[in-house]
Design a protein around this motif. Structure first.
Motif, short mmCIF file in Angstrom:
data_model
loop_
_atom_site.label_atom_id
_atom_site.label_comp_id
_atom_site.label_asym_id
_atom_site.label_seq_id
_atom_site.Cartn_x
_atom_site.Cartn_y
_atom_site.Cartn_z
N LEU A 186 -5.19 10.57 12.89
CA LEU A 186 -5.11 9.14 12.59
C LEU A 186 -5.21 8.30 13.86
O LEU A 186 -5.89 7.26 13.88
N GLY A 187 -4.55 8.75 14.91
CA GLY A 187 -4.62 8.00 16.17
C GLY A 187 -6.02 7.97 16.76
O GLY A 187 -6.51 6.92 17.17
N ALA A 188 -6.67 9.12 16.77
CA ALA A 188 -8.03 9.17 17.31
C ALA A 188 -8.99 8.38 16.43
O ALA A 188 -9.90 7.70 16.93
N ALA A 189 -8.78 8.44 15.11
CA ALA A 189 -9.65 7.69 14.19
C ALA A 189 -9.54 6.20 14.45
O ALA A 189 -10.56 5.49 14.54
N GLU A 190 -8.32 5.71 14.60
CA GLU A 190 -8.12 4.29 14.87
C GLU A 190 -8.87 3.87 16.12
O GLU A 190 -9.57 2.86 16.15
N GLU A 191 -8.74 4.68 17.14
CA GLU A 191 -9.38 4.35 18.42
C GLU A 191 -10.90 4.34 18.32
O GLU A 191 -11.57 3.41 18.77
N LEU A 192 -11.44 5.36 17.67
CA LEU A 192 -12.91 5.46 17.62
C LEU A 192 -13.50 4.49 16.59
O LEU A 192 -14.61 4.00 16.77
N PHE A 193 -12.79 4.23 15.50
CA PHE A 193 -13.27 3.24 14.54
C PHE A 193 -13.33 1.86 15.19
O PHE A 193 -14.27 1.08 14.94
N ASN A 232 -11.79 9.01 2.89
CA ASN A 232 -10.35 8.93 2.64
C ASN A 232 -9.55 8.79 3.94
O ASN A 232 -8.50 8.15 3.95
N LEU A 233 -10.06 9.37 5.00
CA LEU A 233 -9.42 9.17 6.31
C LEU A 233 -9.41 7.69 6.68
O LEU A 233 -8.40 7.16 7.17
N VAL A 234 -10.54 7.02 6.42
CA VAL A 234 -10.61 5.57 6.69
C VAL A 234 -9.51 4.84 5.91
O VAL A 234 -8.76 4.03 6.47
N ALA A 242 -10.80 -6.17 12.09
CA ALA A 242 -11.95 -7.07 12.22
C ALA A 242 -13.25 -6.36 11.84
O ALA A 242 -14.15 -6.96 11.25
N ARG A 243 -13.32 -5.08 12.17
CA ARG A 243 -14.49 -4.30 11.74
C ARG A 243 -14.64 -4.31 10.22
O ARG A 243 -15.72 -4.43 9.67
N ALA A 244 -13.50 -4.17 9.55
CA ALA A 244 -13.54 -4.13 8.09
C ALA A 244 -14.05 -5.46 7.52
O ALA A 244 -14.79 -5.47 6.53
N TYR A 245 -13.64 -6.57 8.15
CA TYR A 245 -14.16 -7.87 7.71
C TYR A 245 -15.66 -7.92 7.86
O TYR A 245 -16.38 -8.40 7.01
N ALA A 246 -16.13 -7.42 8.99
CA ALA A 246 -17.53 -7.59 9.34
C ALA A 246 -18.45 -6.67 8.54
O ALA A 246 -19.48 -7.09 8.04
N GLU A 247 -18.04 -5.42 8.42
CA GLU A 247 -18.88 -4.49 7.66
C GLU A 247 -18.67 -4.74 6.18
O GLU A 247 -17.55 -4.70 5.70
N ARG A 260 -17.00 0.06 -0.72
CA ARG A 260 -15.93 0.99 -1.06
C ARG A 260 -14.62 0.60 -0.37
O ARG A 260 -13.55 0.60 -0.98
N LEU A 261 -14.74 0.26 0.92
CA LEU A 261 -13.53 -0.10 1.67
C LEU A 261 -12.96 -1.42 1.19
O LEU A 261 -11.74 -1.57 1.05
N ARG A 262 -13.83 -2.38 0.91
CA ARG A 262 -13.35 -3.68 0.43
C ARG A 262 -12.60 -3.53 -0.88
O ARG A 262 -11.60 -4.20 -1.12
N LYS A 263 -13.08 -2.65 -1.73
CA LYS A 263 -12.39 -2.44 -3.00
C LYS A 263 -11.00 -1.85 -2.76
O LYS A 263 -10.01 -2.29 -3.36
N PHE A 264 -10.93 -0.89 -1.86
CA PHE A 264 -9.63 -0.29 -1.54
C PHE A 264 -8.66 -1.33 -1.00
O PHE A 264 -7.51 -1.41 -1.44
N LEU A 265 -9.12 -2.17 -0.08
CA LEU A 265 -8.24 -3.18 0.51
C LEU A 265 -7.85 -4.24 -0.52
O LEU A 265 -6.69 -4.67 -0.57
N SER A 266 -8.81 -4.65 -1.33
CA SER A 266 -8.51 -5.67 -2.34
C SER A 266 -7.50 -5.16 -3.36
O SER A 266 -6.57 -5.87 -3.74
N GLU A 267 -7.68 -3.93 -3.79
CA GLU A 267 -6.76 -3.36 -4.79
C GLU A 267 -5.36 -3.19 -4.25
O GLU A 267 -4.37 -3.37 -4.97
N ASN A 268 -5.25 -2.85 -2.96
CA ASN A 268 -3.95 -2.53 -2.41
C ASN A 268 -3.24 -3.69 -1.73
O ASN A 268 -2.02 -3.71 -1.65
N TYR A 269 -4.03 -4.67 -1.22
CA TYR A 269 -3.40 -5.74 -0.44
C TYR A 269 -3.89 -7.13 -0.83
O TYR A 269 -3.54 -8.11 -0.15
N GLY A 270 -4.68 -7.26 -1.89
CA GLY A 270 -5.21 -8.56 -2.29
C GLY A 270 -4.14 -9.55 -2.70
O GLY A 270 -4.30 -10.76 -2.50
N HIS A 271 -3.03 -9.05 -3.22
CA HIS A 271 -1.99 -9.97 -3.71
C HIS A 271 -1.36 -10.76 -2.57
O HIS A 271 -0.83 -11.85 -2.79
#
Lengths: 206, 206
Positions: free
Chosen positions: B13-20, B53-55, B114-119, B123-134
């Motif tokens: 998870l740490g390496a993923a955060e850094e490289l993402f 799923n790692l993302v 910020a990457r997530a906003y830009a890209e 699939r990722l937007r759906k995950f974020l909206s479902e989990n944190y849209g409220h």
DNA sequence: GGTAAAACCAAACGACCGTTTGAATCATAA
DNA sequence: TTATGATTCAAACGGTCGTTTGGTTTTACC
């Protein structure tokens, strides 16, 4: 856009703009790109040398005129006896609005522009800075003359926020969707009006 | 961050955060990622099932707490007799500031955000909206109560611009570089102050 | 009409990608 | 100690990528 009466180079640039906006620079493959443009796979390397250079040319095709319009408008505003902050902001924002209303891919290109902001592609940033960095410098000087109460650091912070917000808003990144009854033109013009009012208030704050 | 006393999952998870943050989601390969984390290539699929799923899990690890902090602060502000616009904005911005100051990768994660906003990854937007849209919905309601003179469309425009500008600014996307003498903490705190003042003025305009 | 340059094309190259496999190793509880 | 499940590992799979090659077709000019 990719009609047969366009040249091969033009069809490649058009397809590249569309796919870069949709999938990003790395995410758009030359195979999908050349299929969209209805040209052979090898045509990109033949006409542009490499994919990287194709990216550069996609920007050059639009930014030469966008930058010229912004600088021309800025000079007109600064030639006035008493230029206002809103007028300077309009000089920056209005050409982008016009581009986003362009019939042949302008709106798409604005989204590509936002991609460039988001992706920290060092090679691309260097190309943009070398070729168009002087435009931002001139606007920074104009804002600074209007806001003498802000020190340089504070001014840079605010311009930075505005540039990010402008890119974000013009690319239609957000959640808002225009009502179907509202035309694209009116939609974008209202966006620019809101942004100018918002940014001017933020620049003047405190 | 990837010291041996962290578990395999935590090192991934740490390496993923850094490289993402550095290369984007598609741009970060599992081979470079697992090499950075000092784990076997197959460990990602063993522990997380897939790269997609790692993302998701990289976001979940930080956003659960970020969202809880934002909502908790918002409730505190709204419980006051006369909440101000600045206080609501601070409830949104301050947790992100705290995160960006976190010793173990928080600043990196804000860039991933910020990457997530830009890209425009659907699939990722759906995950974020479902989990944190409220969370965003509750803030929109709070802003709306503070700004009754704005119709819904105008309010959404302005919140949209703020969310974009916030993401942009907190990720240090822009050109500004803090002076070496200024600490990272002060740098970020000033950014948040500027952003709150700027955004409040923009929301109140007209 | 002949010729040289420009443009186009199918095919292949080497590199890297996410994922899967099956065996080796480790931890733990009987 | 031995059996069992969790974890780690090297290796390989099938696929996509940007780029290159060498030959064919089209274009432009004397």
């Amino acid at each position: 856009m990719n009609s047969p009466h366009f040249s091969t180079k033009e069809r490649i640039l058009g397809a590249a703009e569309e796919l870069f906006a949709r999938n990003g620079f790395a995410g758009a493959s030359l195979r999908e790109l050349t299929a969209t443009a209805k040209v052979n796979l090898a045509a990109v390397n033949y006409h542009f040398g490499s994919k990287d250079n194709l990216v550069n040319e996609v920007f050059r095709r639009r930014l030469d005129e966008l930058s010229a319009q912004r600088l021309h408008l800025l000079q007109s505003v600064l030639a006035k006896p008493k230029p206002t902050l809103e007028e300077i902001l309009a000089a920056f924002i209005h050409p982008a609005l016009l581009l986003s209303l362009d019939k042949s891919g302008g709106a798409t290109f604005v989204r590509v522009l936002a991609r460039a902001y988001a992706e920290h592609n060092e090679r691309l940033r260097k190309f943009l800075s070398e070729n168009y960095g002087h435009v931002l410098k001139e606007f920074a000087a104009a804002f600074g003359a209007q806001l003498p109460h802000l020190d340089k650091e504070e001014l840079y912070w605010r311009i930075d926020i505005i540039a990010g917000a402008l890119t974000y808003a013009m690319a239609d990144f957000g959640v808002i969707k225009r009502r179907a009854a509202m035309s694209e033109k009116i939609h974008r013009e209202r966006a620019a009006e809101h942004l100018i009012r918002f940014a001017a208030a933020g620049l003047r704050a405190e």
